[in-house]
Design a protein around this motif. Structure first.
Motif, PDB file in Angstrom:
ATOM      1  N   PRO A 175      -2.439  -8.116   7.914  1.00 57.62           N
ATOM      2  CA  PRO A 175      -2.993  -8.016   6.508  1.00 57.62           C
ATOM      3  C   PRO A 175      -4.640  -8.072   6.404  1.00 57.62           C
ATOM      4  O   PRO A 175      -5.065  -9.144   7.388  1.00 57.62           O
ATOM      5  CB  PRO A 175      -2.192  -9.041   5.654  1.00 57.62           C
ATOM      6  CG  PRO A 175      -1.931 -10.227   6.555  1.00 57.62           C
ATOM      7  CD  PRO A 175      -1.614  -9.278   7.883  1.00 57.62           C
ATOM      8  N   VAL A 176      -5.252  -7.515   5.730  1.00 56.38           N
ATOM      9  CA  VAL A 176      -6.590  -7.638   5.593  1.00 56.38           C
ATOM     10  C   VAL A 176      -6.963  -9.004   5.022  1.00 56.38           C
ATOM     11  O   VAL A 176      -8.148  -9.895   5.348  1.00 56.38           O
ATOM     12  CB  VAL A 176      -7.328  -6.562   5.122  1.00 56.38           C
ATOM     13  CG1 VAL A 176      -7.576  -5.178   5.939  1.00 56.38           C
ATOM     14  CG2 VAL A 176      -6.912  -6.213   3.725  1.00 56.38           C
ATOM     15  N   ILE A 177      -6.151  -9.384   3.979  1.00 56.30           N
ATOM     16  CA  ILE A 177      -6.247 -10.800   3.571  1.00 56.30           C
ATOM     17  C   ILE A 177      -4.744 -11.325   3.496  1.00 56.30           C
ATOM     18  O   ILE A 177      -3.849 -10.612   3.227  1.00 56.30           O
ATOM     19  CB  ILE A 177      -6.649 -10.884   2.317  1.00 56.30           C
ATOM     20  CG1 ILE A 177      -8.213 -10.342   2.163  1.00 56.30           C
ATOM     21  CG2 ILE A 177      -6.736 -12.102   1.414  1.00 56.30           C
ATOM     22  CD1 ILE A 177      -8.735 -10.313   0.645  1.00 56.30           C
ATOM     23  N   ALA A 178      -4.831 -12.488   4.260  1.00 47.83           N
ATOM     24  CA  ALA A 178      -3.206 -13.211   4.558  1.00 47.83           C
ATOM     25  C   ALA A 178      -2.905 -14.084   3.586  1.00 47.83           C
ATOM     26  O   ALA A 178      -1.930 -14.700   3.913  1.00 47.83           O
ATOM     27  CB  ALA A 178      -3.448 -13.799   5.900  1.00 47.83           C
ATOM     28  N   TYR A 179      -3.340 -14.256   2.281  1.00 51.07           N
ATOM     29  CA  TYR A 179      -2.706 -14.666   1.262  1.00 51.07           C
ATOM     30  C   TYR A 179      -2.467 -13.716   0.286  1.00 51.07           C
ATOM     31  O   TYR A 179      -2.844 -12.777   0.107  1.00 51.07           O
ATOM     32  CB  TYR A 179      -3.667 -16.147   0.658  1.00 51.07           C
ATOM     33  CG  TYR A 179      -5.077 -15.773   0.507  1.00 51.07           C
ATOM     34  CD1 TYR A 179      -5.490 -15.254  -0.632  1.00 51.07           C
ATOM     35  CD2 TYR A 179      -6.101 -15.934   1.485  1.00 51.07           C
ATOM     36  CE1 TYR A 179      -6.910 -14.994  -0.951  1.00 51.07           C
ATOM     37  CE2 TYR A 179      -7.490 -15.518   1.469  1.00 51.07           C
ATOM     38  CZ  TYR A 179      -7.696 -15.326  -0.059  1.00 51.07           C
ATOM     39  OH  TYR A 179      -9.118 -14.881  -0.306  1.00 51.07           O
ATOM     40  N   SER A 180      -1.792 -14.402  -0.935  1.00 49.18           N
ATOM     41  CA  SER A 180      -1.106 -13.510  -1.814  1.00 49.18           C
ATOM     42  C   SER A 180      -1.906 -13.154  -3.042  1.00 49.18           C
ATOM     43  O   SER A 180      -2.879 -13.598  -3.538  1.00 49.18           O
ATOM     44  CB  SER A 180      -0.171 -14.348  -2.717  1.00 49.18           C
ATOM     45  OG  SER A 180       0.776 -13.528  -3.249  1.00 49.18           O
ATOM     46  N   LEU A 181      -2.466 -11.673  -2.901  1.00 47.64           N
ATOM     47  CA  LEU A 181      -3.267 -10.799  -3.706  1.00 47.64           C
ATOM     48  C   LEU A 181      -2.425  -9.617  -4.429  1.00 47.64           C
ATOM     49  O   LEU A 181      -2.747  -8.534  -3.781  1.00 47.64           O
ATOM     50  CB  LEU A 181      -4.513 -10.567  -3.164  1.00 47.64           C
ATOM     51  CG  LEU A 181      -5.642 -11.575  -2.889  1.00 47.64           C
ATOM     52  CD1 LEU A 181      -6.527 -11.009  -2.055  1.00 47.64           C
ATOM     53  CD2 LEU A 181      -6.107 -12.172  -4.147  1.00 47.64           C
ATOM     54  N   PRO A 182      -1.473  -9.848  -5.116  1.00 45.49           N
ATOM     55  CA  PRO A 182      -0.501  -8.467  -5.455  1.00 45.49           C
ATOM     56  C   PRO A 182      -1.415  -7.820  -6.396  1.00 45.49           C
ATOM     57  O   PRO A 182      -2.368  -8.066  -7.160  1.00 45.49           O
ATOM     58  CB  PRO A 182       0.324  -9.140  -6.466  1.00 45.49           C
ATOM     59  CG  PRO A 182       0.390 -10.743  -6.158  1.00 45.49           C
ATOM     60  CD  PRO A 182      -1.014 -11.040  -5.793  1.00 45.49           C
ATOM     61  N   ASP A 183      -0.986  -6.476  -6.279  1.00 44.26           N
ATOM     62  CA  ASP A 183      -1.342  -5.399  -7.390  1.00 44.26           C
ATOM     63  C   ASP A 183      -2.895  -5.208  -7.310  1.00 44.26           C
ATOM     64  O   ASP A 183      -3.476  -5.283  -8.323  1.00 44.26           O
ATOM     65  CB  ASP A 183      -0.867  -5.868  -8.907  1.00 44.26           C
ATOM     66  CG  ASP A 183       0.447  -5.893  -8.850  1.00 44.26           C
ATOM     67  OD1 ASP A 183       1.387  -5.578  -7.892  1.00 44.26           O
ATOM     68  OD2 ASP A 183       0.869  -6.978  -9.620  1.00 44.26           O
ATOM     69  N   PRO A 184      -3.519  -4.894  -6.260  1.00 46.82           N
ATOM     70  CA  PRO A 184      -5.178  -4.858  -6.065  1.00 46.82           C
ATOM     71  C   PRO A 184      -5.647  -3.621  -6.879  1.00 46.82           C
ATOM     72  O   PRO A 184      -5.001  -2.437  -6.990  1.00 46.82           O
ATOM     73  CB  PRO A 184      -5.308  -4.564  -4.738  1.00 46.82           C
ATOM     74  CG  PRO A 184      -4.029  -3.730  -4.136  1.00 46.82           C
ATOM     75  CD  PRO A 184      -2.747  -4.433  -4.994  1.00 46.82           C
ATOM     76  N   THR A 185      -6.789  -3.711  -7.508  1.00 50.72           N
ATOM     77  CA  THR A 185      -7.565  -2.796  -8.105  1.00 50.72           C
ATOM     78  C   THR A 185      -8.969  -2.838  -7.366  1.00 50.72           C
ATOM     79  O   THR A 185      -9.448  -4.053  -7.112  1.00 50.72           O
ATOM     80  CB  THR A 185      -7.578  -2.669  -9.612  1.00 50.72           C
ATOM     81  OG1 THR A 185      -8.244  -1.648  -9.837  1.00 50.72           O
ATOM     82  CG2 THR A 185      -8.033  -4.014 -10.097  1.00 50.72           C
TER      83      THR A 185
END
Length: 338
Positions: free
Chosen positions: A40-50
Motif C-alpha cells: 500500500p502507498v499508505i499502510a493505515y486505514s484510509l477507506p473510500d479515497p477521493t
C-alpha cells in the motif's frame, strides 16, 4: 503531522503478521529501486479515497473517517503522502445525523471554491442516512458545512450514500447509491442544493455502490464496487466498470449487457496479498499522460482497516485495464516533473 514513505511502509509491513486468514505463506517484501513504488502507498486505514489536484500544485486526498472528522493528505508525486489535518473539527463537524459517521467524501473545485460532498450514516441506518456538502477556500480547509442535500427518506432512495459530482454541458449532477440502485439528479448552479423541480433517474442496478463516472474518448465509464467492503480478510469488495455513449446510460459490459441488470467488467479483484479491492477514487494523470487510480483494500499482512492502494490504468480497445486485474505489489511510479 504523519509522513509516509517507501521505507516507513516497508518497516510497518515487515513487522506485521506474515500469514493470511488461511495460514498460507505470503510473498516476501522486497526493497524498491528508485522510480518505483509498492502497495500500500499508505499502510493505515484510509477507506473510500477521493483526490484532486489543487491550485497550489499538490494532490489532496480525503477519505472516510477512520481518522475522525475526515482526514486530508497531501502529495506532489502520488506516492509520498503527508497527513495535514482533517476537513472538520469537533466544533465544525456536520450534525444532520448526530450519531453518524462521515463516509465516502467527494472533493471538487466549483466556482472558485473547494466543495466537499460527504455521506453521513449510522451503520445499518439505510433510511436515515444522507448526503451533505461543505465548502472551503483552500483544499486543506477549514471546511464550512452547508448542511444536507437530502436524506434517504426524503428522496425515497434507501441507503443514499457514496455520492459523486460531475458536470456536463454546463449542468451539474450528483450520482449516488449503495446496493439499492444507483441514481443521478441535477444540482443547482452553485452545486450546493438540488435544482428545484429536478427528478432522480436510476442509472444502474442493485449490485453497486461507490459510483464514479469518467469520460475517456467517446465513452463514459461507470466505475463502482460490488461485494462486501468491511469484513476484514473475508471482504469480497471488487472494482467493476461498464461504459456508455451517454452520461445517463445505459452502461454496458463488453457483451452489451446492462448494468441496470447488474452486468459489468471486473477492473480490480483480489490477489494473494490484498482482498476487498474497491471504492476507487477519481482517475488522475501524471506528467507523461499515464492514468492512475486509488482505492482501498484489506492487507492480509495486517487485516485491520482498509489501506490505500494505487494502480496504473491502461486503455485497451476503449476499456480501462489494470494489469492482471489485481493490485500491483510493486510497479513503476507516476512521473512528475517536480
Amino acid at each position: 503531522m504523519r509522513i509516509t514513505s517507501l521505507l516507513l511502509s516497508a518497516i510497518i509491513l515487515f513487522s506485521c503478521s506474515t500469514t493470511n486468514a488461511a495460514e498460507e505463506p505470503l510473498p516476501p517484501i522486497v526493497e524498491q529501486p528508485e522510480g518505483t513504488y509498492k502497495n500500500p502507498v499508505i499502510a493505515y486505514s484510509l477507506p473510500d479515497p477521493t483526490i484532486i489536484k489543487a491550485q497550489d500544485g499538490y494532490f489532496y486526498l480525503y477519505a472516510t473517517e477512520d481518522i475522525r472528522n475526515t482526514p486530508i493528505h497531501r502529495s506532489k508525486n502520488l506516492v509520498d503522502w503527508e497527513e495535514i489535518g482533517t476537513a472538520f473539527t469537533a466544533e465544525t463537524r456536520p450534525t444532520f445525523e448526530p450519531k453518524g459517521g462521515l463516509w465516502a467524501p467527494d472533493i471538487n473545485y466549483i466556482n472558485g471554491k473547494y466543495v466537499l460532498y460527504y455521506s453521513m450514516s449510522v451503520w445499518g441506518g439505510e433510511w436515515t442516512c444522507g448526503i451533505g456538502v461543505a465548502v472551503a477556500d483552500q483544499p486543506e480547509g477549514p471546511f464550512t458545512d452547508q448542511g444536507k442535500l437530502f436524506r434517504s427518506n426524503e428522496i425515497d432512495v434507501q441507503n443514499s450514500i457514496d455520492q459523486y459530482y460531475i458536470e456536463e454541458d454546463g449542468k451539474k449532477y450528483l450520482f449516488w447509491g449503495s446496493f439499492r440502485g444507483l441514481y443521478a439528479i441535477e444540482l443547482s448552479d452553485d452545486g450546493l442544493s438540488i435544482r428545484e423541480g429536478a427528478a432522480k433517474l436510476q442509472v444502474a442496478g442493485t449490485a453497486y455502490e461507490g459510483v464514479y463516472i469518467h469520460r475517456h474518448g467517446d465513452f463514459y465509464y461507470m466505475f463502482a464496487s460490488i461485494g462486501s467492503c468491511c469484513e476484514g480478510a473475508k471482504s469480497t469488495y471488487t472494482t467493476v466498470v461498464g461504459r456508455s455513449d451517454n452520461l445517463f446510460g445505459p452502461y454496458l459490459d463488453k457483451a452489451g449487457r446492462s448494468m441496470m441488470e447488474n452486468h459489468h467488467e471486473i477492473l480490480i479483484g483480489k490477489n494473494e496479498r490484498f482482498v476487498g479491492t474497491g471504492h476507487n477514487s477519481e482517475i488522475v494523470t501524471d506528467d507523461e499522460g499515464n492514468d492512475w487510480i486509488f482505492y482501498h483494500a484489506v492487507d492480509l499482512y495486517n487485516p485491520t482497516g482498509r489501506v490505500l492502494l494505487m494502480d496504473h490504468v491502461r486503455w485497451e480497445q476503449d476499456w480501462p485495464v489494470v494489469k492482471g486485474s489485481t493490485p500491483s505489489l510493486r510497479a513503476k511510479a507516476p512521473i512528475f516533473k517536480l
